[in-house]
Scaffold this motif. Sequence first.
Motif, PDB file in Angstrom:
ATOM      1  N   CYS A  99       0.825  -1.221   0.000  1.00 45.52           N
ATOM      2  CA  CYS A  99       0.000   0.000   0.000  1.00 45.52           C
ATOM      3  C   CYS A  99       0.855   1.267   0.000  1.00 45.52           C
ATOM      4  O   CYS A  99       0.588   2.220  -0.741  1.00 45.52           O
ATOM      5  CB  CYS A  99      -0.977  -0.003   1.175  1.00 45.52           C
ATOM      6  SG  CYS A  99      -0.234  -0.452   2.747  1.00 45.52           S
ATOM      7  N   ILE A 155      -3.639  -0.451   8.132  1.00 44.33           N
ATOM      8  CA  ILE A 155      -3.565  -1.891   8.437  1.00 44.33           C
ATOM      9  C   ILE A 155      -2.800  -2.171   9.737  1.00 44.33           C
ATOM     10  O   ILE A 155      -2.917  -3.249  10.286  1.00 44.33           O
ATOM     11  CB  ILE A 155      -2.904  -2.661   7.264  1.00 44.33           C
ATOM     12  CG1 ILE A 155      -1.504  -2.105   6.967  1.00 44.33           C
ATOM     13  CG2 ILE A 155      -3.794  -2.580   6.019  1.00 44.33           C
ATOM     14  CD1 ILE A 155      -0.732  -2.896   5.914  1.00 44.33           C
ATOM     15  N   PHE A 156      -2.032  -1.206  10.227  1.00 44.28           N
ATOM     16  CA  PHE A 156      -1.281  -1.399  11.471  1.00 44.28           C
ATOM     17  C   PHE A 156      -2.049  -0.920  12.701  1.00 44.28           C
ATOM     18  O   PHE A 156      -1.469  -0.794  13.778  1.00 44.28           O
ATOM     19  CB  PHE A 156       0.065  -0.668  11.393  1.00 44.28           C
ATOM     20  CG  PHE A 156       1.018  -1.317  10.429  1.00 44.28           C
ATOM     21  CD1 PHE A 156       1.714  -2.459  10.778  1.00 44.28           C
ATOM     22  CD2 PHE A 156       1.198  -0.799   9.153  1.00 44.28           C
ATOM     23  CE1 PHE A 156       2.581  -3.076   9.882  1.00 44.28           C
ATOM     24  CE2 PHE A 156       2.057  -1.406   8.252  1.00 44.28           C
ATOM     25  CZ  PHE A 156       2.749  -2.540   8.620  1.00 44.28           C
TER      26      PHE A 156
HETATM   27  S1  SF4 Z   1      -0.834   4.372   6.441  1.00 43.58           S
HETATM   28 FE1  SF4 Z   1      -1.071   2.167   6.744  1.00 43.58          FE
HETATM   29  S2  SF4 Z   1      -2.648   1.512   5.254  1.00 43.58           S
HETATM   30 FE2  SF4 Z   1      -1.967   3.577   4.668  1.00 43.58          FE
HETATM   31  S3  SF4 Z   1      -0.398   3.237   3.154  1.00 43.58           S
HETATM   32 FE3  SF4 Z   1       0.660   3.390   5.111  1.00 43.58          FE
HETATM   33  S4  SF4 Z   1       0.815   1.280   5.911  1.00 43.58           S
HETATM   34 FE4  SF4 Z   1      -0.682   1.291   4.227  1.00 43.58          FE
END
Ligand code: SF4
Length: 343
Positions: free
Chosen positions: A158, A254-255
């Motif tokens: 991502c 996602i984290f």
């Molecule tokens: S903030 Fe989180 S979901 Fe968004 S690009 Fe970065 S790792 Fe991916």
Amino acid sequence: MIELPIYQKHREISIPEDIKPLLYGDAKILIAFSGGKDSVALVLYMLELGIAKERIELHHHEVDGRGVDLFDWACTPSYCQAFADAFELPLIFSWRQGGILREMNRENEGLQDVYYEENGAMDIFNEQGNLVHLPSKKGSSTRKKFPAVAADLRTRWCSSIAKIDVLSRLVNNRFKSGNLLILTGERREESKVRSKYKSHEKYRSWTKKRNAWQWRAVIDFTEKQVWELYEKYKVQPHPCYELGWSRCSCQTCIFSSPNTWASIHELSPEKIEMIAKEEKKIDHTLYHKITIWDKVGKGTSFIKSANLKRWKSEALGRFVSPIFVDKWVMPDGGFSPEASGSV
Ligand code: SF4
């Protein structure tokens, strides 16, 4: 001799020797501006160092690629625009068509194209500016997967697809030659992975003609030093910090910790439903062997009701508050230990 900025009372922040000729020379300074606290600190740090505004431009990548509103905070583009306007800096929006969600659903095709709006300081809510279209190579591969919750950018795609590659394509197209400093806001304190990052290096598309360097200018700043800059300039933080988020990245990063997912659910239940639908559709869960609903169920929302009342509509809509406040107050997410951003 540069007057020492305020953070040096805590720790010596040195400017790398490789960077000095660019910083104090004629290099154009591009700041990767997410609207989060470290990108704001980058801007304020440049102003503290006396860098002329004419040399600076802000770059914001829209991670939803002007498609379905799923990953980004809805207010982020308008917050970035308000900040740029308040500091009289140009802002350029860029994105990969359809963003992270489109890439997640890719089937027998190539990457989506990249776009950016030239000339900066254009209000995306009113008019499209001078749109530049950068076609991607044709291809026929299939993704059908969420980004991996991992440090490796090849599987945690991502960041590279929606941000890093987008900026790099813009740089290659806009700056064929000359001196460039590309500032990104990683800090060592944020994670083990980031603690090992280099403070600076040749930018990925460095050439003899395009002397481009990446400088992680706030890499050794502490969170306290970052907030001190906000306080000094009386800058209103992004609404997500007021709601209790410790990091301002994607709203549905996602984290995120279970408590952050529960908070996302309280704020934007439709986004959790959308992720659950995607998990079924592509037959792949974001987390190993558990669904997004399981993850939400393991946490408790940290949003305080007064903050929800004050900031919900602005966080989920358009940012309309003033950027400069009379009395600066630490937002609820300041120094929060909850994970809500990438490693
Ligand atoms: S903030 Fe989180 S979901 Fe968004 S690009 Fe970065 S790792 Fe991916």
